[in-house]
Structure formats: C-alpha cells, structure tokens
Motif scaffolding. Structure first.
Motif, PDB file in Angstrom:
ATOM      1  N   GLN A  46      48.752  31.486  21.964  1.00  0.00           N
ATOM      2  CA  GLN A  46      49.138  30.086  21.800  1.00  0.00           C
ATOM      3  C   GLN A  46      49.941  29.637  23.004  1.00  0.00           C
ATOM      4  OE1 GLN A  46      51.087  29.767  17.958  1.00  0.00           O
ATOM      5  NE2 GLN A  46      49.122  29.142  17.043  1.00  0.00           N
ATOM      6  N   ALA A  47      49.949  28.341  23.207  1.00  0.00           N
ATOM      7  CA  ALA A  47      50.733  27.771  24.302  1.00  0.00           C
ATOM      8  C   ALA A  47      52.178  28.237  24.197  1.00  0.00           C
ATOM      9  CB  ALA A  47      50.661  26.254  24.265  1.00  0.00           C
ATOM     10  N   GLY A  48      52.738  28.578  25.361  1.00  0.00           N
ATOM     11  CA  GLY A  48      54.096  29.099  25.397  1.00  0.00           C
ATOM     12  C   GLY A  48      54.172  30.612  25.342  1.00  0.00           C
ATOM     13  N   GLY A  49      53.051  31.236  25.041  1.00  0.00           N
ATOM     14  CA  GLY A  49      53.016  32.681  24.947  1.00  0.00           C
ATOM     15  C   GLY A  49      52.902  33.367  26.293  1.00  0.00           C
ATOM     16  N   SER A  50      52.799  34.690  26.242  1.00  0.00           N
ATOM     17  CA  SER A  50      52.742  35.503  27.462  1.00  0.00           C
ATOM     18  C   SER A  50      51.615  36.523  27.386  1.00  0.00           C
ATOM     19  CB  SER A  50      54.062  36.248  27.665  1.00  0.00           C
ATOM     20  OG  SER A  50      55.145  35.366  27.825  1.00  0.00           O
ATOM     21  N   LEU A  51      51.114  36.872  28.543  1.00  0.00           N
ATOM     22  CA  LEU A  51      50.135  37.947  28.691  1.00  0.00           C
ATOM     23  C   LEU A  51      50.393  38.643  30.001  1.00  0.00           C
ATOM     24  CD1 LEU A  51      46.694  36.344  27.659  1.00  0.00           C
ATOM     25  CD2 LEU A  51      47.884  38.180  26.448  1.00  0.00           C
ATOM     26  N   THR A  52      50.041  39.926  30.062  1.00  0.00           N
ATOM     27  CA  THR A  52      50.086  40.664  31.322  1.00  0.00           C
ATOM     28  C   THR A  52      48.699  41.214  31.610  1.00  0.00           C
ATOM     29  OG1 THR A  52      52.395  41.294  31.010  1.00  0.00           O
ATOM     30  CG2 THR A  52      51.109  42.559  32.596  1.00  0.00           C
ATOM     31  N   LEU A  53      48.157  40.807  32.737  1.00  0.00           N
ATOM     32  CA  LEU A  53      46.868  41.309  33.186  1.00  0.00           C
ATOM     33  C   LEU A  53      47.079  42.507  34.103  1.00  0.00           C
ATOM     34  CD1 LEU A  53      45.012  37.985  34.068  1.00  0.00           C
ATOM     35  CD2 LEU A  53      45.281  39.101  31.841  1.00  0.00           C
ATOM     36  N   SER A  54      46.135  43.435  34.063  1.00  0.00           N
ATOM     37  CA  SER A  54      46.144  44.589  34.956  1.00  0.00           C
ATOM     38  C   SER A  54      44.803  44.682  35.653  1.00  0.00           C
ATOM     39  CB  SER A  54      46.395  45.882  34.176  1.00  0.00           C
ATOM     40  OG  SER A  54      47.645  45.862  33.524  1.00  0.00           O
ATOM     41  N   CYS A  55      44.829  45.243  36.840  1.00  0.00           N
ATOM     42  CA  CYS A  55      43.600  45.483  37.605  1.00  0.00           C
ATOM     43  C   CYS A  55      43.706  46.882  38.191  1.00  0.00           C
ATOM     44  CB  CYS A  55      43.443  44.444  38.699  1.00  0.00           C
ATOM     45  SG  CYS A  55      42.077  44.767  39.838  1.00  0.00           S
ATOM     46  N   ALA A  56      42.872  47.783  37.684  1.00  0.00           N
ATOM     47  CA  ALA A  56      42.862  49.169  38.163  1.00  0.00           C
ATOM     48  C   ALA A  56      41.859  49.296  39.299  1.00  0.00           C
ATOM     49  CB  ALA A  56      42.508  50.104  37.023  1.00  0.00           C
ATOM     50  N   ALA A  57      42.319  49.804  40.424  1.00  0.00           N
ATOM     51  CA  ALA A  57      41.491  49.901  41.611  1.00  0.00           C
ATOM     52  C   ALA A  57      41.146  51.348  41.923  1.00  0.00           C
ATOM     53  CB  ALA A  57      42.224  49.284  42.801  1.00  0.00           C
ATOM     54  N   SER A  58      39.943  51.544  42.465  1.00  0.00           N
ATOM     55  CA  SER A  58      39.524  52.875  42.885  1.00  0.00           C
ATOM     56  C   SER A  58      38.474  52.760  43.962  1.00  0.00           C
ATOM     57  CB  SER A  58      38.968  53.660  41.684  1.00  0.00           C
ATOM     58  OG  SER A  58      37.840  53.024  41.145  1.00  0.00           O
ATOM     59  N   GLY A  59      38.264  53.859  44.679  1.00  0.00           N
ATOM     60  CA  GLY A  59      37.199  53.913  45.676  1.00  0.00           C
ATOM     61  C   GLY A  59      37.595  53.472  47.068  1.00  0.00           C
ATOM     62  N   TYR A  60      38.876  53.189  47.271  1.00  0.00           N
ATOM     63  CA  TYR A  60      39.346  52.795  48.594  1.00  0.00           C
ATOM     64  C   TYR A  60      40.848  53.036  48.679  1.00  0.00           C
ATOM     65  CZ  TYR A  60      41.216  48.473  46.527  1.00  0.00           C
ATOM     66  OH  TYR A  60      41.916  47.563  45.778  1.00  0.00           O
ATOM     67  N   THR A  61      41.388  52.840  49.858  1.00  0.00           N
ATOM     68  CA  THR A  61      42.825  53.046  50.059  1.00  0.00           C
ATOM     69  C   THR A  61      43.557  51.795  49.593  1.00  0.00           C
ATOM     70  OG1 THR A  61      42.339  54.443  51.983  1.00  0.00           O
ATOM     71  CG2 THR A  61      44.615  53.684  51.708  1.00  0.00           C
ATOM     72  N   TYR A  62      43.933  51.804  48.335  1.00  0.00           N
ATOM     73  CA  TYR A  62      44.496  50.621  47.686  1.00  0.00           C
ATOM     74  C   TYR A  62      45.691  50.055  48.449  1.00  0.00           C
ATOM     75  CZ  TYR A  62      46.892  47.897  44.088  1.00  0.00           C
ATOM     76  OH  TYR A  62      47.534  46.901  43.402  1.00  0.00           O
ATOM     77  N   SER A  63      46.544  50.931  48.920  1.00  0.00           N
ATOM     78  CA  SER A  63      47.790  50.472  49.546  1.00  0.00           C
ATOM     79  C   SER A  63      47.575  49.787  50.886  1.00  0.00           C
ATOM     80  CB  SER A  63      48.751  51.653  49.711  1.00  0.00           C
ATOM     81  OG  SER A  63      48.160  52.654  50.520  1.00  0.00           O
ATOM     82  N   SER A  64      46.346  49.812  51.390  1.00  0.00           N
ATOM     83  CA  SER A  64      46.045  49.168  52.670  1.00  0.00           C
ATOM     84  C   SER A  64      45.437  47.785  52.514  1.00  0.00           C
ATOM     85  CB  SER A  64      45.081  50.039  53.489  1.00  0.00           C
ATOM     86  OG  SER A  64      45.665  51.271  53.818  1.00  0.00           O
ATOM     87  N   TYR A  65      45.220  47.371  51.280  1.00  0.00           N
ATOM     88  CA  TYR A  65      44.505  46.118  51.026  1.00  0.00           C
ATOM     89  C   TYR A  65      45.405  45.069  50.400  1.00  0.00           C
ATOM     90  CZ  TYR A  65      39.855  47.937  52.041  1.00  0.00           C
ATOM     91  OH  TYR A  65      38.748  48.414  52.660  1.00  0.00           O
ATOM     92  N   SER A  66      45.231  43.825  50.852  1.00  0.00           N
ATOM     93  CA  SER A  66      45.819  42.694  50.145  1.00  0.00           C
ATOM     94  C   SER A  66      45.078  42.519  48.821  1.00  0.00           C
ATOM     95  CB  SER A  66      45.673  41.417  50.964  1.00  0.00           C
ATOM     96  OG  SER A  66      46.414  41.499  52.159  1.00  0.00           O
ATOM     97  N   MET A  67      45.816  42.062  47.818  1.00  0.00           N
ATOM     98  CA  MET A  67      45.229  41.860  46.499  1.00  0.00           C
ATOM     99  C   MET A  67      45.543  40.453  46.005  1.00  0.00           C
ATOM    100  SD  MET A  67      43.788  44.754  45.793  1.00  0.00           S
ATOM    101  CE  MET A  67      43.410  44.473  44.048  1.00  0.00           C
TER     102      MET A  67
END
Length: 118
Positions: free
Chosen positions: A13-34
C-alpha cells in the motif's frame, strides 16, 4: 556470462516499504557501475538510481530522492534498492543494470514487479 537476478518485488500500500535485491554473477562485480531502472506500462524505461563500483557515488532521479536508497555489497555481489514512502506512481517493473564505466555494453536482469496501491 553475466547474470543479474532481481528479487524482492511485491504489492504494497502507499506509504509502505520494499527492498529490492539484485544478485550478480559471471563477472567482476566490484568493477562495474550498477543501477536500478523501472518501466511502467506504456512508458519508457527510466533510471531510478545508480551507484559507482566502489559505492561512494550515487545518483537518484528527482522523483525518488529522499525516499529510495541504492547500495551495494561487493563482498556478496549484490545490489540493493531500499524503497520507502512508496507511491502509486512507483508502480513498475524494476530492473538492475550493470555496465563498465557506465557505458555500453549494458547487462540487464529480468526484472521484478513492484505494485503500489492507494
């Protein structure tokens, strides 16, 4: 190969909260902008927030400033989007994107749906 898998979407409902996650694999994650992007029915995909490889620099669309927070955990290869004070106009499919130096080629996840009811 690069794989991005979003999760955490849902209906709130309006006013509520959610947290989205994105799991990455197959590359050097720390080298990429997201980034998080969203696309509502009948509208073009738009940027929501971006974060640099180290996590020290972020950008937010004006429509979400002060309500959403993007963050990343490079040890877990995971990107997050904390969404507070959600509004019906936040309803959309949310996608995460990876890019080296913030330019093409871009890699996209399959998306997670967020629906906010009034």
């Amino acid at each position: 190969q690069v794989q991005l898998v979003e999760s955490g979407g849902g209906s709130v409902q309006a006013g509520g909260s959610l947290t989205l996650s994105c799991a990455a694999s197959g590359y050097t994650y720390s080298s990429y902008s997201m980034g998080w992007f969203r696309q509502a029915p009948g509208k073009e995909r738009e940027v929501v927030a971006t974060i640099n490889p180290g996590g020290g620099s972020t950008y937010y669309a004006d429509s979400v400033k002060g309500r959403f927070t993007i963050s990343r955990d490079n040890a877990k290869n995971t990107l997050y989007l904390q969404m507070n004070s959600l509004k019906p106009e936040d309803t959309a499919m949310y996608y995460c994107r990876a890019s080296r130096f913030g330019i093409s080629p871009y890699y996209w996840g399959q998306g997670t749906q967020v629906t906010v009811s009034s």
